[in-house]
Write a protein that holds these residues in place. Structure first.
Motif, short mmCIF file in Angstrom:
data_model
loop_
_atom_site.label_atom_id
_atom_site.label_comp_id
_atom_site.label_asym_id
_atom_site.label_seq_id
_atom_site.Cartn_x
_atom_site.Cartn_y
_atom_site.Cartn_z
N VAL A 122 -12.19 -4.84 -25.88
CA VAL A 122 -11.98 -3.75 -24.92
C VAL A 122 -13.00 -3.91 -23.81
CG1 VAL A 122 -11.91 -1.26 -24.59
CG2 VAL A 122 -11.11 -2.27 -26.75
N ARG A 123 -12.53 -3.82 -22.55
CA ARG A 123 -13.42 -4.16 -21.44
C ARG A 123 -13.32 -3.15 -20.31
NH1 ARG A 123 -11.72 -10.48 -21.44
NH2 ARG A 123 -9.67 -9.50 -21.37
N VAL A 124 -14.41 -3.04 -19.57
CA VAL A 124 -14.48 -2.23 -18.36
C VAL A 124 -14.93 -3.14 -17.22
CG1 VAL A 124 -14.89 -0.04 -19.55
CG2 VAL A 124 -16.83 -1.50 -18.94
N LEU A 125 -14.85 -2.62 -16.01
CA LEU A 125 -15.22 -3.43 -14.85
C LEU A 125 -16.54 -2.97 -14.25
CD1 LEU A 125 -11.75 -3.74 -13.09
CD2 LEU A 125 -13.05 -5.59 -14.17
N GLY A 126 -17.33 -3.97 -13.84
CA GLY A 126 -18.59 -3.70 -13.16
C GLY A 126 -18.48 -4.02 -11.67
N PRO A 127 -19.56 -3.84 -10.93
CA PRO A 127 -19.55 -4.14 -9.48
C PRO A 127 -19.05 -5.55 -9.21
CG PRO A 127 -21.56 -2.99 -10.09
CD PRO A 127 -20.85 -3.31 -11.37
N GLY A 128 -18.23 -5.67 -8.16
CA GLY A 128 -17.65 -6.96 -7.83
C GLY A 128 -16.51 -7.37 -8.74
N GLY A 129 -16.06 -6.47 -9.60
CA GLY A 129 -14.97 -6.80 -10.52
C GLY A 129 -15.42 -7.56 -11.75
N LYS A 130 -16.72 -7.53 -12.04
CA LYS A 130 -17.23 -8.23 -13.22
C LYS A 130 -16.65 -7.62 -14.49
CE LYS A 130 -21.57 -9.55 -15.52
NZ LYS A 130 -23.06 -9.42 -15.49
N VAL A 131 -16.18 -8.48 -15.39
CA VAL A 131 -15.56 -8.02 -16.64
C VAL A 131 -16.64 -7.86 -17.70
CG1 VAL A 131 -13.87 -8.56 -18.42
CG2 VAL A 131 -13.39 -9.16 -16.04
N LEU A 132 -16.70 -6.66 -18.31
CA LEU A 132 -17.75 -6.34 -19.27
C LEU A 132 -17.13 -5.91 -20.60
CD1 LEU A 132 -19.87 -4.19 -16.80
CD2 LEU A 132 -20.37 -6.54 -17.51
N ASN A 133 -17.46 -6.60 -21.67
CA ASN A 133 -16.99 -6.21 -23.00
C ASN A 133 -17.79 -4.99 -23.46
OD1 ASN A 133 -16.88 -9.34 -22.70
ND2 ASN A 133 -15.25 -8.80 -24.12
N VAL A 134 -17.11 -3.96 -23.94
CA VAL A 134 -17.79 -2.70 -24.19
C VAL A 134 -18.84 -2.81 -25.30
CG1 VAL A 134 -15.90 -1.28 -23.30
CG2 VAL A 134 -15.94 -1.87 -25.75
N THR A 135 -18.61 -3.65 -26.31
CA THR A 135 -19.57 -3.75 -27.41
C THR A 135 -20.82 -4.55 -27.02
OG1 THR A 135 -18.36 -5.65 -28.27
CG2 THR A 135 -17.85 -3.49 -29.21
N GLU A 136 -20.80 -5.16 -25.84
CA GLU A 136 -21.98 -5.89 -25.35
C GLU A 136 -22.75 -5.11 -24.29
OE1 GLU A 136 -20.55 -9.70 -24.09
OE2 GLU A 136 -20.45 -10.49 -26.14
N LEU A 137 -22.29 -3.91 -23.97
CA LEU A 137 -23.00 -3.08 -23.00
C LEU A 137 -24.34 -2.64 -23.55
CD1 LEU A 137 -20.14 -0.77 -21.67
CD2 LEU A 137 -21.21 -2.69 -20.46
N ARG A 138 -25.31 -2.52 -22.66
CA ARG A 138 -26.64 -2.04 -23.01
C ARG A 138 -27.11 -1.03 -21.95
NH1 ARG A 138 -24.96 -4.06 -26.76
NH2 ARG A 138 -25.77 -5.73 -28.08
N PRO A 139 -28.00 -0.11 -22.31
CA PRO A 139 -28.55 0.80 -21.31
C PRO A 139 -29.11 0.02 -20.11
CG PRO A 139 -29.17 1.53 -23.49
CD PRO A 139 -28.50 0.19 -23.67
N GLY A 140 -28.78 0.49 -18.92
CA GLY A 140 -29.19 -0.19 -17.69
C GLY A 140 -28.08 -1.02 -17.07
N ASP A 141 -27.04 -1.36 -17.86
CA ASP A 141 -25.91 -2.10 -17.30
C ASP A 141 -25.17 -1.23 -16.28
OD1 ASP A 141 -26.50 -4.29 -18.83
OD2 ASP A 141 -24.95 -3.91 -20.34
N GLU A 142 -24.53 -1.89 -15.33
CA GLU A 142 -23.84 -1.17 -14.25
C GLU A 142 -22.33 -1.29 -14.40
OE1 GLU A 142 -25.46 -2.83 -10.65
OE2 GLU A 142 -27.09 -1.34 -10.61
N LEU A 143 -21.65 -0.16 -14.23
CA LEU A 143 -20.19 -0.08 -14.30
C LEU A 143 -19.65 0.46 -12.98
CD1 LEU A 143 -19.91 1.87 -17.69
CD2 LEU A 143 -20.25 -0.59 -17.37
N LEU A 144 -18.37 0.20 -12.74
CA LEU A 144 -17.69 0.82 -11.61
C LEU A 144 -17.03 2.11 -12.07
CD1 LEU A 144 -15.93 -2.03 -9.60
CD2 LEU A 144 -17.82 -0.59 -8.85
N GLY A 145 -17.14 3.14 -11.24
CA GLY A 145 -16.51 4.41 -11.59
C GLY A 145 -16.19 5.21 -10.35
N HIS A 146 -15.71 6.40 -10.59
CA HIS A 146 -15.34 7.31 -9.50
C HIS A 146 -15.82 8.71 -9.87
CE1 HIS A 146 -13.07 9.30 -6.36
NE2 HIS A 146 -12.45 10.04 -7.25
N ILE A 147 -16.46 9.37 -8.91
CA ILE A 147 -16.93 10.74 -9.11
C ILE A 147 -16.00 11.69 -8.37
CG2 ILE A 147 -18.85 12.34 -8.79
CD1 ILE A 147 -19.33 10.05 -10.80
N ALA A 148 -15.49 12.68 -9.10
CA ALA A 148 -14.59 13.67 -8.50
C ALA A 148 -15.41 14.87 -8.04
CB ALA A 148 -13.54 14.10 -9.52
N SER A 149 -15.02 15.41 -6.91
CA SER A 149 -15.77 16.54 -6.35
C SER A 149 -15.25 17.88 -6.84
CB SER A 149 -15.71 16.51 -4.81
OG SER A 149 -14.36 16.53 -4.37
#
Length: 357
Positions: free
Chosen positions: A314-341
């Motif tokens: 299972v994967r999420v995307l980081g800046p620049g479209g970097k593919v990140l496996n969720v079980t390899e994430l660590r505190p400090g890693d960067e993800l792409l997201g959206h903040i709703a107002s």
């Protein structure tokens, strides 16, 4: 920019004034008539199109039918109407679309293959292709045919309501979103839960996914299965999205719970640059799996929470479209997201107080 022309020729006189007023109010690009008197008083913001059997001198845009190559070659204007009913007239429509400023095409058969051929022939040409449609359903299909669509449509509305509905079809359906960089703060193994795979009726690009989150205030860009995985084939139509309670962002800034998605539902594909497009869900697949919660924070301090299947594939995307496996994430890693107002009520944005935790 897609556009529409309204055909007045078959509009009943009782509805004509209302139809013209609707065309002006909704900023329809053009009005077509066979009587110049119906066009003379239109504002200059509307293209006035005179559709007549033979070319004539007129201050309006004159479009006359052509039926063979000789007529096309001798055409005094740079606009024509072609009725496509066989291979000969299809080739004529292609030739017209390649060289004229405006080519209006009517297809006598229900298949869209001839339209696809004309669109392909006109690709890169400077002129505009306008396709005659019978109704709003056909207009929607024609505007997206071959992922390019006709530049414009010509429709005879039944009344003013049809004009407004046609204008809404032309609106930009999926404006870009502002994405932000989220910083992972913690990861929590949750044990068994129900997760949803969203299978769409379209292919995702390699840097596309859907925005999913536990809170209506923020979302993480979940990666599609377009990238190779060991032990299983790629499924470029799928996103292993998250737990069934999660919000997923859809068109028109509306959310649904993942558990609400059904075949025919709409979701928003989002790429790493924030470009979006509307996709149709083909199937939503819910299964029990071990779950993992990703907690991240935006630069403004907004907490974003996402619960996903606790598995390496299972994967999420980081800046620049970097593919990140969720079980390899660590505190400090960067993800792409959206903040709703805004907060949400039944999926709709609303300016009210709401605290989620």
């Amino acid at each position: 920019m897609k556009f529409a022309w309204i055909d007045l020729r078959t509009v009943p006189e009782a509805h004509r004034t209302a139809v013209v007023d609707a065309a002006v109010h909704s900023r329809v690009a053009g009005v077509v008539a066979d009587d110049p008197a119906l066009l003379d008083d239109l504002p200059p913001t509307i293209t006035r199109v005179l559709l007549v059997p033979e070319p004539v001198d007129s201050p309006h845009l004159v479009i006359a039918p052509v039926d063979d190559q000789d007529q096309l070659d001798r055409l005094p204007s740079r606009s024509a109407f072609v009725t496509v009913s066989d291979d000969r007239t299809l080739k004529l429509a292609c030739a017209a679309a390649e060289r004229l400023d405006h080519t209006v095409v009517r297809f006598t058969d229900p298949t869209k293959i001839p339209l696809e051929i004309v669109i392909a022939a006109a690709d890169g040409a400077s002129g505009k292709l306008v396709t005659v449609v019978d109704d709003l359903v056909e207009a929607a299909i024609v505007l997206e045919c071959l992922e390019h669509g006709s530049d414009g449509v010509l429709m005879a509305p039944a009344d003013a309501t049809d004009v407004f509905k046609l204008a809404r079809l032309l609106e930009v359906k999926s404006p870009p979103l502002t994405l932000t960089t989220l910083t992972v703060e913690s990861l929590t193994h949750n044990g068994l839960g129900d997760r949803v795979c969203v299978d769409t009726a379209s292919h995702f690009a390699e840097d596309e996914g859907i925005l999913v989150g536990s809170f209506s205030s923020g979302f993480v860009l979940c990666c599609s299965e377009t990238h190779p995985l060991p032990y299983m084939p790629t499924r470029p139509f799928r996103v292993n999205a998250g737990a069934l309670h999660s919000y997923v962002l859809g068109p028109a800034n509306r959310t649904n719970y993942l558990s609400e998605l059904r075949s025919g539902s709409k979701v928003l594909a989002v790429n790493a640059d924030g470009r979006t497009r509307e996709l149709t869900v083909g199937r939503a697949k819910l299964e029990s799996r071990p779950m993992l919660t990703i907690t991240a924070r935006s630069p403004e301090g907004v907490v974003v929470d996402l619960m996903v299947q606790d598995d390496w594939h299972v994967r999420v995307l980081g800046p620049g479209g970097k593919v990140l496996n969720v079980t390899e994430l660590r505190p400090g890693d960067e993800l792409l997201g959206h903040i709703a107002s805004e907060q949400r009520h039944v999926g709709l944005p609303i300016g009210e107080f709401c605290k989620e935790s």
